[in-house]
Write an enzyme that holds these catalytic residues in place. Structure first.
Site, PDB file in Angstrom:
ATOM      1  N   ASP A 195      -6.357  -2.217  11.045  1.00  0.00           N
ATOM      2  CA  ASP A 195      -5.417  -1.562   9.936  1.00  0.00           C
ATOM      3  C   ASP A 195      -5.213  -0.038  10.473  1.00  0.00           C
ATOM      4  O   ASP A 195      -6.154   0.482  11.302  1.00  0.00           O
ATOM      5  CB  ASP A 195      -6.132  -1.593   8.538  1.00  0.00           C
ATOM      6  CG  ASP A 195      -5.379  -1.199   7.370  1.00  0.00           C
ATOM      7  OD1 ASP A 195      -4.191  -1.014   7.481  1.00  0.00           O
ATOM      8  OD2 ASP A 195      -5.861  -1.178   6.319  1.00  0.00           O
ATOM      9  N   GLU A 208      -1.306   3.401  12.959  1.00  0.00           N
ATOM     10  CA  GLU A 208      -0.210   4.001  13.259  1.00  0.00           C
ATOM     11  C   GLU A 208      -0.263   5.184  14.020  1.00  0.00           C
ATOM     12  O   GLU A 208       0.711   5.168  15.052  1.00  0.00           O
ATOM     13  CB  GLU A 208       0.362   4.293  11.926  1.00  0.00           C
ATOM     14  CG  GLU A 208       0.925   3.290  11.275  1.00  0.00           C
ATOM     15  CD  GLU A 208      -0.372   2.471  10.442  1.00  0.00           C
ATOM     16  OE1 GLU A 208      -1.329   3.398  10.184  1.00  0.00           O
ATOM     17  OE2 GLU A 208      -0.110   1.390   9.871  1.00  0.00           O
ATOM     18  N   ASP A 221       1.337  -1.718   2.533  1.00  0.00           N
ATOM     19  CA  ASP A 221       0.820  -1.630   1.019  1.00  0.00           C
ATOM     20  C   ASP A 221       2.009  -1.713   0.111  1.00  0.00           C
ATOM     21  O   ASP A 221       2.420  -0.546  -0.360  1.00  0.00           O
ATOM     22  CB  ASP A 221       0.117  -0.159   0.886  1.00  0.00           C
ATOM     23  CG  ASP A 221      -1.152  -0.152   1.775  1.00  0.00           C
ATOM     24  OD1 ASP A 221      -1.588  -1.231   2.123  1.00  0.00           O
ATOM     25  OD2 ASP A 221      -1.646   0.776   1.857  1.00  0.00           O
TER      26      ASP A 221
END
Ligand SMILES: *[C@@H]1O[C@H](CO)[C@@H](O)[C@H](O)[C@H]1NC(C)=O
Ligand SMILES: *[C@@H]1O[C@H](CO)[C@@H](O)[C@H](O)[C@H]1NC(C)=O
Length: 987
Positions: free
Chosen positions: A566, A569, A643
């Site tokens: 996760d 980015e 999300d």
């Protein structure tokens, strides 16, 4: 979060963290759009949009400053080489831009433009920057894995002072018409214009230039530190090369309190691409919104911002927006009746894409009649090479296949990973995990994987456990293994920056972290507080990262532990736009600016590679979920859409996003079932399970503040309805696995939108809320609205359609909607006539426990009484399939014979059988259900089956048509081995 009190934060960091947290704890609050740039706040985007406005305003009098001197152009061995000259001032000074156009064997053309002074590294960087001088030229190294062989048969069909025409592709039906002045390239197929690069003259490659300072008399000594500020205030300090150009964003840019030092000044690359006669364009994920992309320059229903690709941690994202999300695939397809083409813009920097559509009453370049719509696109990236691949189709399948040859196809998944995943932030202890596992069993709800979010760690130190809560991780793993179940644990790229934590110490001492612009380890804020980021662009970092996953190193993990990446980015809470400063430095001194969109993929890759080497000799397919991705990430695992929220709108938004992933080469995709933020009411949760059971990646997940919502928590009748959806997923696993196999072979999407399966039917081009599952003919349109009792389903052809559950033969009209009954307990699912698909009908706890179950074949006959289908099976775990250890069957019902043959025409003893194949001899075809069975069978009580040279009779039960219910027959038990040849004679 419980760590917060212990952190000693500087106030800017504290402010930022508080912002993040307050949003997390207030589920109703949507993303702060202002935290992310709009085009006018991103200097290069603003400059290029202004450039486009100038060009468009000048119309035919616009003179683009790019040309190719014909004497510098040559063609040899499938490659066109030349230099594009860019006129950069009134004196006619030019910048040299070497261009190569490669014609590839696949029929794809590639246009690459570089900048000579940067190639030669003969530029100066400002601020004593240690960054590389070249334009970033390694995106290819990460994204491309094949398909680059050049077609040496490509030939020049015309050559002159004004241009050159190259013929290439299948039977030389493709042509590239290269114009020298003004420079443009038009791509034709069968003599018809499809795509033109620089059609509108918006190409812009910002050449390198030194920053020219006018002597600033008011400047006193000791004011160096204020220099930058002054530049902002006194723009006349800087001499503009071309006074019409706005230099205000050339040298420094500040956003949200962060200043980007931009040591190379302006360096963007931009190009316009026109699709002639194409009204629909798709792709360029990740955004929320319709599959058919909207216009971006305002007007009715259009966006006003370009689609943005700059991987970002955008929690609670807004829907129907061109705003960037977590991943980026700069690949676009254009669709018109009977033709599909595409472009792939290989660039890893921040990218914006403007889309406009224009009706052309008279387009001299395209044949045909009537007004046509051309789609104009404008691609704008901050830095790097200009590198564009052009695909001329002619079908969606051709385009996705060619793209797959370049960037790779979906890895064959671990079979368990296409089952159901149960996640939440967080299962708090090993007892909690075991209790959830037991409850799933108690309510007979199948699932394969339970997940642990960040709280399982000791103080967010990855590769460690919070042993207060997880007293015995191995016992927990073994407990799950008893029913073939797995554990997924999260490992993120931020490493807590604290002494005495071996991972952090090694990262520092080995110099494997991402560096700031001064070459020091970059420190930022994330879940653990002060953190560093492993730099997976560095092969040494990947190697070290791999070592951390060895079973004896990452204690508490075992063979059924898999991974979740996760925040890659990367998410940096106190960084600009919640990510890293662009002037950070990666391996080999590439600036973060150049590589940002690839960053997430390198981390995903490192974890994938790590799982390949957890134990010597253990060769199993990794399962790693990623949030951030780029073109090529499909080779590494699955993604989810980040999300989302527990709302009907988010449920509705998921299918178009997942379809878009599929056509963009990365089909192993899903959305958090139930919605991450908030608490879904029971109806919403049930509808979400019904939809989710048709997501390629199927995971329930919930935020730490959300109430518990495992499917067994639902009250009746909701629990039973959700359970039925989960069971349906499990019975169809063989069909899902076969669809993944097809994706692995040629890049086909796992769930397929209407334009992809029916590229001749214009009425379906904008339909993005229904899909076919692989090639099974199963057509699904999940209900995504509250209080619905019926569902309109678009019918794309003249074939017969049956209701999946009732076998009702539906009265359908091509191009029109069918109204299906859709009370809460129904998922609207149709079977298209002409297909055969496999199921496993015995309900079990997990996919692994179904491994050696017998099969049911469902045959849905078409108008002519025929049907065909496919089944692919392997051990679902190892790489033995690469050595022929798989079963691949074609089923065909033709006239009065149903036959199973090897799909690849392999002989019986074509491979030496391993253990798995041997065991599969005992796995049989149990039932065959034939929907739409002809009336001529109505008297039959049995049929002849021939398998392995032996004949037997098998019972046939015939059910006459009854009202709208089609006639059907059930054959069984067939008993033939699933991997063997067999025939059934119905005559
Ligand atoms: C991961 O990256 C390395 C280095 O670029 C590359 O050699 C390898 O093939 C990648 N792995 C996959 C599965 O793409
Ligand atoms: C089919 O139904 C959808 C709603 O799901 C609607 O938008 C569309 O206009 C309908 N099409 C036709 C041809 O009636």
């Amino acid at each position: 979060m419980r760590n917060l009190g212990q952190l000693s934060l500087g106030w800017p960091a504290l402010l930022c963290i508080c912002t993040v947290f307050s949003s997390l704890f207030t589920p109703a609050v949507a993303v702060k759009e202002n935290d992310f740039k709009k085009c006018h706040q991103s200097g290069f985007c603003k400059r290029n949009r202004a450039y486009a406005d100038t060009a468009v305003a000048q119309g035919s009098s616009w003179v683009a400053p790019y040309k190719i001197p014909f004497e510098l152009a040559s063609f040899k061995d499938g490659q066109f080489q030349a230099t594009v000259l860019k006129t950069i001032d009134d004196q006619g000074t030019t910048a040299e831009l070497p261009i190569i156009i490669s014609f590839l064997k696949s029929g794809t053309a590639r246009v690459t433009v570089d900048e000579q002074v940067r190639k030669e590294k003969s530029i100066d960087l400002r601020h004593n920057s240690g960054a590389r001088k070249e334009r970033y030229n390694e995106a290819e190294k990460w994204a491309i894995v094949g398909g680059l062989a050049v077609d040496t048969n490509a030939k020049v069909s015309h050559e002159g002072k004004t241009g050159m025409k190259i013929q290439y592709g299948p039977d030389f039906t493709f042509e590239a018409d290269i114009r020298f002045e003004p420079y443009s390239i038009e791509f034709k197929r069968g003599g018809e214009s499809q795509i033109k690069l620089n059609d509108r003259g918006l190409m812009n490659l910002e050449h390198w230039r030194p920053k020219v300072e006018k002597p600033a008399p008011e400047k006193k000594e000791g004011e160096e530190g204020e220099e930058e500020q002054k530049d902002e205030e006194n723009k006349e300090d800087t001499v503009a090369v071309n006074p019409s150009e706005d230099e205000s964003t050339w040298w420094e840019e500040t956003f949200g309190g962060n200043t980007d030092s931009k040591p190379r000044g302006p360096e963007s690359v931009a190009l316009d691409v026109t699709f002639f006669g194409y009204e629909h364009v798709y792709g360029i994920p990740e955004h929320s919104g319709p599959l058919s992309l909207k216009e971006t320059r305002g007007g009715d229903g259009a966006h006003t911002e370009p689609y943005r690709l700059y991987n970002s941690d955008v929690f609670e994202y807004v829907l129907d927006s061109p705003m960037t999300l977590y991943g980026a695939i700069p690949f676009m397809q254009a669709q018109r009746k009977d033709s599909t083409v595409g472009v792939f813009w290989l660039n890893a920097a921040e990218t914006w894409i403007d889309i406009t559509k224009a009706k052309e009453s008279k387009n001299p370049l395209s044949l045909g009649i009537g007004a046509k719509t051309n789609t104009h696109t404008h691609w704008i990236s901050e830095s790097g090479l200009m590198d564009v691949f052009v695909f001329l189709g002619p079908t969606p399948k051709h385009v996705t296949k060619s793209y797959g040859e370049l960037t790779g196809t979906t890895a064959m998944p671990q079979e368990f990973s296409i089952g159901y995943h149960q996640c939440r932030w967080n299962y708090v202890s090993d007892d909690d995990v075991k209790e959830v596992d037991r409850k799933m069993d108690r309510y007979k709800i199948p699932y394969d994987v339970i997940w642990l979010d960040i709280e399982y760690t000791d103080d967010k130190k990855y590769f460690s456990w919070d042993y207060d809560m997880f007293k015995d991780p191995m016992a927990m793993g073994q407990h799950l293994d008893e029913h073939g179940r797995k554990l997924v644990v999260i490992i993120d790229p931020h490493i807590k920056n604290v002494g005495g934590y071996s991972v952090s110490d090694e990262l520092k001492s080995k110099g494997l972290a991402v560096k700031n612009k001064d070459g020091k380890d970059f420190d930022g804020w994330c879940w653990p507080g002060s953190s560093m980021w492993v730099d997976c662009f560095n092969p040494a970092a990947t190697k070290w990262w791999s070592s951390l996953f060895n079973y004896d190193k990452f204690k508490g993990t075992m063979e059924n532990t898999w991974l979740w990446n996760d925040m890659n980015e990367p998410s940096v809470f106190n960084g600009p736009e919640v990510t890293m400063p662009k002037d950070n430095l990666h391996h080999d001194n590439w600036e973060h600016r150049d590589v940002h969109n690839i960053n997430g993929m390198t981390f995903h890759n490192a974890t994938f590679e790590a799982l390949m080497s957890r134990k010597k000799g253990e060769l199993r397919r990794p399962f790693v979920l990623t949030r951030s991705f780029y073109a090529g990430s499909q080779r590494l695992g699955a993604m989810w859409t980040g999300d989302n929220q527990a709302s009907w709108e988010h449920l509705g938004a998921a299918v178009p996003m997942i379809l878009n992933q599929g056509i963009s080469g990365f089909p192993f995709a899903g959305a958090d079932v139930g919605g991450f933020f908030g608490n879904p009411e029971q109806e919403l949760q049930v509808r979400w399970y019904q939809a989710g059971s048709f997501y390629p990646f199927f995971r329930g997940h919930a935020h730490i503040d959300a109430r518990r919502r495992e499917p067994f928590m639902l009250a009746e009748p909701y629990r039973s309805i959700a359970t039925a959806a989960l069971r349906l997923r499990y019975t169809l696993l063989p069909s899902w696995y076969t669809a993944f196999y097809q994706a692995n072979q040629d890049g086909s999407p796992v769930i397929r939108p209407m334009y992809w399966t029916h590229p001749s039917e214009e009425a379906g081009f904008a339909v993005d809320d229904q899909f076919f599952l692989g090639s099974t003919g199963i057509l699904v349109k999940p209900v995504v609205e509250q209080d619905k009792n019926t569902q309109e389903i678009y019918i794309p052809d003249d074939e017969v359609y049956y209701d999946y559950f009732t076998y009702n033969k539906l009265s359908t009209t091509k191009g029109k909607n069918l109204t299906a009954e859709a009370p809460l307990e129904n998922i609207p699912i149709l079977m298209r006539g002409g297909h055969i698909f496999p199921r496993r009908d015995i309900p079990r706890r997990s996919a692994q426990l179904m491994k050696f179950d017998d099969y049911t074949l469902v045959v849905a006959l078409d108008k002519h009484g025929r049907a065909e289908g496919e089944l692919y099976i392997d051990d679902g775990d190892s790489f033995d399939y690469e050595k022929g250890q798989y079963i691949h069957r074609t089923f065909k019902l033709n006239g009065s014979t149903l036959a199973s043959t090897d799909a690849e025409g392999r002989g019986a003893k074509s491979v030496k059988e391993g253990d798995w194949l041997k065991r599969m001899h005992n796995v049989a075809v149990d039932k065959v259900i034939i929907v739409g069975a002809p009336a001529s069978w109505s008297k039959k009580k049995e049929v002849q089956v021939e398998a392995g040279g032996k004949k037997s009779t098998v019972k046939l039960e015939y059910f006459k048509a009854d009202g709208s219910r089609a006639a059907f027959a059930i054959l069984g038990r067939v008993g033939a081995s699933i991997g063997a040849d067999w025939t059934v004679d119905f005559s």
